[in-house]
Design a protein around this motif. Structure first.
Motif, mmCIF file in Angstrom:
data_model
loop_
_atom_site.group_PDB
_atom_site.id
_atom_site.type_symbol
_atom_site.label_atom_id
_atom_site.label_comp_id
_atom_site.label_asym_id
_atom_site.label_seq_id
_atom_site.Cartn_x
_atom_site.Cartn_y
_atom_site.Cartn_z
ATOM 1 N N ASP A 268 40.420 -4.838 9.380
ATOM 2 C CA ASP A 268 39.571 -5.924 9.871
ATOM 3 C C ASP A 268 39.106 -5.651 11.302
ATOM 4 O OD1 ASP A 268 39.500 -7.676 7.688
ATOM 5 O OD2 ASP A 268 41.439 -8.535 8.186
ATOM 6 N N ILE A 269 39.892 -4.887 12.058
ATOM 7 C CA ILE A 269 39.615 -4.649 13.473
ATOM 8 C C ILE A 269 38.726 -3.424 13.679
ATOM 9 C CG2 ILE A 269 40.716 -4.482 15.748
ATOM 10 C CD1 ILE A 269 41.511 -6.936 14.101
ATOM 11 N N GLU A 270 38.592 -2.585 12.652
ATOM 12 C CA GLU A 270 37.913 -1.305 12.820
ATOM 13 C C GLU A 270 36.486 -1.440 13.351
ATOM 14 O OE1 GLU A 270 38.992 1.778 12.340
ATOM 15 O OE2 GLU A 270 40.875 1.532 11.262
ATOM 16 N N ALA A 271 35.773 -2.515 12.978
ATOM 17 C CA ALA A 271 34.364 -2.631 13.375
ATOM 18 C C ALA A 271 34.191 -2.676 14.885
ATOM 19 C CB ALA A 271 33.740 -3.871 12.741
ATOM 20 N N LEU A 332 42.917 -14.043 11.705
ATOM 21 C CA LEU A 332 42.425 -13.527 10.432
ATOM 22 C C LEU A 332 43.495 -13.714 9.367
ATOM 23 C CD1 LEU A 332 40.980 -10.309 11.987
ATOM 24 C CD2 LEU A 332 39.607 -11.727 10.464
ATOM 25 N N CYS A 333 43.198 -14.516 8.360
ATOM 26 C CA CYS A 333 44.089 -14.730 7.225
ATOM 27 C C CYS A 333 45.471 -15.202 7.685
ATOM 28 C CB CYS A 333 44.181 -13.468 6.368
ATOM 29 S SG CYS A 333 44.911 -13.769 4.731
ATOM 30 N N ALA A 440 35.476 -10.311 8.334
ATOM 31 C CA ALA A 440 34.534 -11.174 9.049
ATOM 32 C C ALA A 440 33.833 -10.405 10.161
ATOM 33 C CB ALA A 440 35.269 -12.383 9.624
ATOM 34 N N PHE A 441 34.586 -9.584 10.893
ATOM 35 C CA PHE A 441 33.998 -8.862 12.018
ATOM 36 C C PHE A 441 33.201 -7.635 11.581
ATOM 37 C CE2 PHE A 441 37.524 -10.967 14.467
ATOM 38 C CZ PHE A 441 36.695 -11.750 15.253
ATOM 39 N N HIS A 442 33.221 -7.315 10.302
ATOM 40 C CA HIS A 442 32.347 -6.254 9.801
ATOM 41 C C HIS A 442 30.933 -6.776 9.550
ATOM 42 C CE1 HIS A 442 35.331 -2.951 8.878
ATOM 43 N NE2 HIS A 442 36.104 -3.953 9.248
ATOM 44 N N ASN A 443 30.730 -8.073 9.674
ATOM 45 C CA ASN A 443 29.392 -8.661 9.596
ATOM 46 C C ASN A 443 28.759 -8.588 10.986
ATOM 47 O OD1 ASN A 443 29.161 -10.122 6.757
ATOM 48 N ND2 ASN A 443 31.258 -10.401 7.491
ATOM 49 N N ASP A 444 27.701 -7.810 11.100
ATOM 50 C CA ASP A 444 27.171 -7.445 12.417
ATOM 51 C C ASP A 444 26.697 -8.644 13.227
ATOM 52 O OD1 ASP A 444 27.655 -4.814 11.652
ATOM 53 O OD2 ASP A 444 25.621 -4.540 10.878
ATOM 54 N N SER A 467 24.951 -1.799 13.969
ATOM 55 C CA SER A 467 25.008 -1.689 12.506
ATOM 56 C C SER A 467 26.258 -0.921 12.084
ATOM 57 C CB SER A 467 23.759 -0.984 11.968
ATOM 58 O OG SER A 467 23.911 -0.708 10.582
ATOM 59 N N THR A 468 27.208 -1.613 11.482
ATOM 60 C CA THR A 468 28.418 -0.928 11.013
ATOM 61 C C THR A 468 28.126 -0.038 9.813
ATOM 62 O OG1 THR A 468 28.955 -2.913 9.738
ATOM 63 C CG2 THR A 468 30.044 -2.645 11.854
#
Length: 499
Positions: A268-271, A332-333, A440-444, A467-468
Motif C-alpha cells: 500500500d505504501i509503495e506508490a 489503512l485497513c 488507496a494511495f495507488h490512485n494518483d 502516474s503510478t
C-alpha cells in the motif's frame, strides 16, 4: 510443459525479481506467459477481478507479463494470522482447515498437490509457457517428503530450474554448492545459476563464475547487479526498503510508516516511492514523530496485537499527541481499525489472548471482529467535502471485522463511496483519516490531494499527480533491460522449450 522455474538458495535471494523480469521479456517476445507459484506464505496479497485472493508477487508478475492476474497463478496462499497457525487460501478462497503442525502430513500430499495439478493443467491449456517461482529453498530436506513448492512442482510440470543466490549477503558460493549437494536426484534438473544483487565491478566476479561452473558443472546464466533505481513491489517484509525516495528534492515530505510486528499488505505504501519529494521513514519510536509530516498505519495480520504493540511502545500516546499538535494520521485497513475508539474481539477471531482493547481514539468508530471475511475489489470515488474535484478510486478489501461510526461528532465525514456504500472516515482537514480500501494511495488523484494537503501545511508548492501506472511500466521495462544485458536470455529461452 514449456517454461522455467526460478528457485533460490534462500528466502529473499531475488526469485520474484528474476521471475518478474522473465515475464516481461517473454511477453516482449510475443509469448502468452503465465506466472506461477504453487504455494506462497505471505500476508501481502492481491485481490483478483473476480474477488479471489492470491499472492501479491504473482499479481505483479502478471502485470509484467501483461495478463490478467488469476487465482490459479498462486493456488495455495498461506496467511499467518495467530502465532501458531495460518489461514489457507485455496484457489483464491479460504479453505475450511487451518495450516498447523499437521499441514505437511495431512494437506500437502492430498488436497494440496491435487490443487497444484489442477492449476498446472489450466496453465498448460491456456498459455504458451510458464515462469514458475519456488519458495524459500529447495534444500530444506526436513520438508522434502511433503513439499509442494519447489522440486516437486518442477517434476510435476517437467520444467528446468534456474537457481538464484544472493551475492550481497555473502556465502553465495557455499550456498550454491550446498544446495546442489542436498538436491539428490533433482540436481540434474538445475540447468542454470544466477548470482543476484552484486555490487561493484562485475568483471571482478569472473573468477567466481568460472570456479562455479567448473566445480558444479552447471552453467552460470549471469550475474545481476544490485539495482537501486528500479521500484518493483516486494513480496516479503524482508525485501521492503522503507527509506527510499525516487529523486532528490530540497524540501521533502517525511511520511512515517509504522512497521508493525505483524504488518501485511505493505505494498500500500509503495506508490509514495514514485514521488520525488516524499521520504518514507520506518517509524518505531515516539522520538521520531517530531520530524514527521504524517504517519501511516498500514495493514496487519492482527489488529489487536499490533494495537497492543503501539500502546506498549509508547507510539500510541505519541501518535495522539502528534495529531493534537497538528500532525496528519492515515489508517489503512487494520490501521483504520486502530484509529477508532475500541476494538472488540470477544470471540478471539483476530488473536488468541485479548478480547478487547482501546484504539487511538482519533476517529469516532468501533470495530467488532466476527467470523466473516471480506475479500472484494472496490471502485468508487472520494466523497469527503475536502475533495472539491472528482476523485475516482479503486482498490480492494481484505479483512475480518466491521467498523461502525459511533456518530455525534459532525466534523467527521465518510471518506469514500465504494460500489454504492460508504467507507472510511476523516476529519474536516483530512488530518485524521482511514479506510478499508487497500491501494488507496495507488490512485494518483487521491494520493496527490492527500500529499498536497501536507505540502500546504508546510508552505510548499502543490504538485501535479504522478502516474503510478506509467512508472510501474517503466520499471518493468528497465528491469527486463537489465536482465537482457546481464543474463544469457537466449539460453533461458532454449531451456524453456519455446525455441
Amino acid at each position: 510443459m514449456k517454461g522455467v522455474m526460478v528457485q533460490g538458495t534462500s528466502s529473499d535471494s531475488g526469485k520474484s525479481f528474476i521471475a518478474t523480469a522473465l515475464c516481461r521479456i517473454f511477453s516482449d517476445m510475443g509469448y502468452n506467459v503465465c506466472p506461477f507459484k504453487s504455494q506462497n506464505m505471505s500476508n501481502n496479497s492481491y485481490v483478483t477481478a473476480d474477488g479471489l485472493e492470491m499472492g501479491r508477487a504473482q499479481g505483479v508478475q502478471a502485470e509484467a507479463a501483461r495478463v490478467e492476474p488469476q487465482a490459479f497463478m498462486n493456488p495455495i496462499l498461506l496467511k499467518p494470522r495467530k502465532d501458531v497457525s495460518s489461514e489457507i487460501v485455496l484457489m483464491g478462497k479460504v479453505y475450511d482447515a487451518p495450516c498447523d503442525k499437521n499441514y505437511y502430513k495431512d494437506f500437502t500430499m492430498s488436497k494440496g498437490i491435487e490443487t497444484v495439478r489442477e492449476a498446472l493443467s489450466i496453465i498448460d491449456k491456456n498459455f504458451d509457457l510458464m515462469v514458475c517461482e519456488g519458495a524459500g529453498s529447495p534444500a530444506e530436506i526436513n520438508l522434502n517428503a511433503g513439499e509442494i513448492a519447489n522440486m516437486r512442482v518442477a517434476r510435476e510440470a517437467d520444467i528446468p530450474v534456474i537457481l538464484v543466490t544472493d551475492v550481497d549477503r555473502g556465502g553465495s558460493l557455499a550456498s550454491v554448492v550446498g544446495t546442489l549437494e542436498l538436491l539428490g536426484e533433482d540436481r540434474k534438473r538445475v540447468k542454470g545459476i544466477i548470482f543476484n544483487k552484486f555490487r561493484g565491478d562485475i568483471s571482478l566476479f569472473q573468477d567466481a563464475v568460472e570456479w562455479t561452473e567448473k566445480h558444479t558443472g552447471v552453467k552460470v546464466v549471469g550475474v545481476m547487479p544490485w539495482l537501486t533505481d528500479i521500484i518493483i513491489e516486494g513480496e516479503d517484509i524482508l525485501s521492503l526498503n522503507w527509506n527510499s525516495g525516487s529523486g532528490d528534492c530540497a524540501e521533502k515530505l517525511r511520511v512515517g510508516v509504522v512497521k508493525f510486528p505483524r504488518v501485511s499488505n505493505h505494498t500500500d505504501i509503495e506508490a509514495f516511492r514514485f514521488e520525488p519529494d516524499v521520504e518514507i521513514v520506518e517509524l518505531s519510536s515516539p522520538s521520531q514523530l517530531a520530524r514527521l509530516d504524517a504517519v501511516v498505519l498500514p495493514g496487519t495480520k492482527s489488529t489487536v496485537l499490533d494495537m497492543k504493540y503501539l500502546i506498549d511502545s509508547g507510539l500510541a500516546e505519541g501518535i495522539r499527541r502528534f495529531y493534537a499538535n497538528g500532525g496528519t494520521v492515515y489508517g489503512l485497513c487494520g490501521g483504520y481499525q486502530m484509529m477508532g475508539e475500541k476494538i472488540d474481539d470477544a470471540h478471539l477471531r483476530d488473536n488468541d489472548k485479548i478480547p478487547e482493547i482501546e484504539g487511538l481514539g482519533l476517529l469516532p468508530a468501533v470495530t467488532t471482529f466476527g467470523e466473516e471475511k471480506t475479500v472484494i475489489r472496490r471502485r468508487g470515488r472520494a466523497i469527503h467535502p475536502y475533495f472539491t474535484e472528482e476523485t475516482p478510486v479503486d482498490g480492494y478489501e481484505i479483512h475480518f471485522g466491521i467498523t461502525r461510526p459511533t456518530g455525534g461528532d459532525t466534523k467527521f465525514a465518510p471518506l469514500f463511496e465504494l460500489d454504492g456504500r460508504q467507507d472510511g472516515l476523516a476529519d474536516a482537514e483530512l488530518r485524521a483519516a482511514g479506510s478499508y480500501l487497500h491501494n488507496a494511495f495507488h490512485n494518483d488523484l487521491f494520493r496527490a490531494a492527500w500529499l498536497n494537503a501536507l505540502r500546504k501545511r508546510r508552505g510548499l508548492p502543490e504538485r501535479e499527480p504522478v502516474s503510478t501506472s506509467a512508472s510501474k511500466e517503466a520499471a518493468y521495462d528497465a528491469l527486463a533491460a537489465h536482465a537482457r544485458k546481464n543474463l544469457d536470455i537466449d539460453y533461458i529461452v532454449k531451456i524453456a522449450g519455446v525455441k
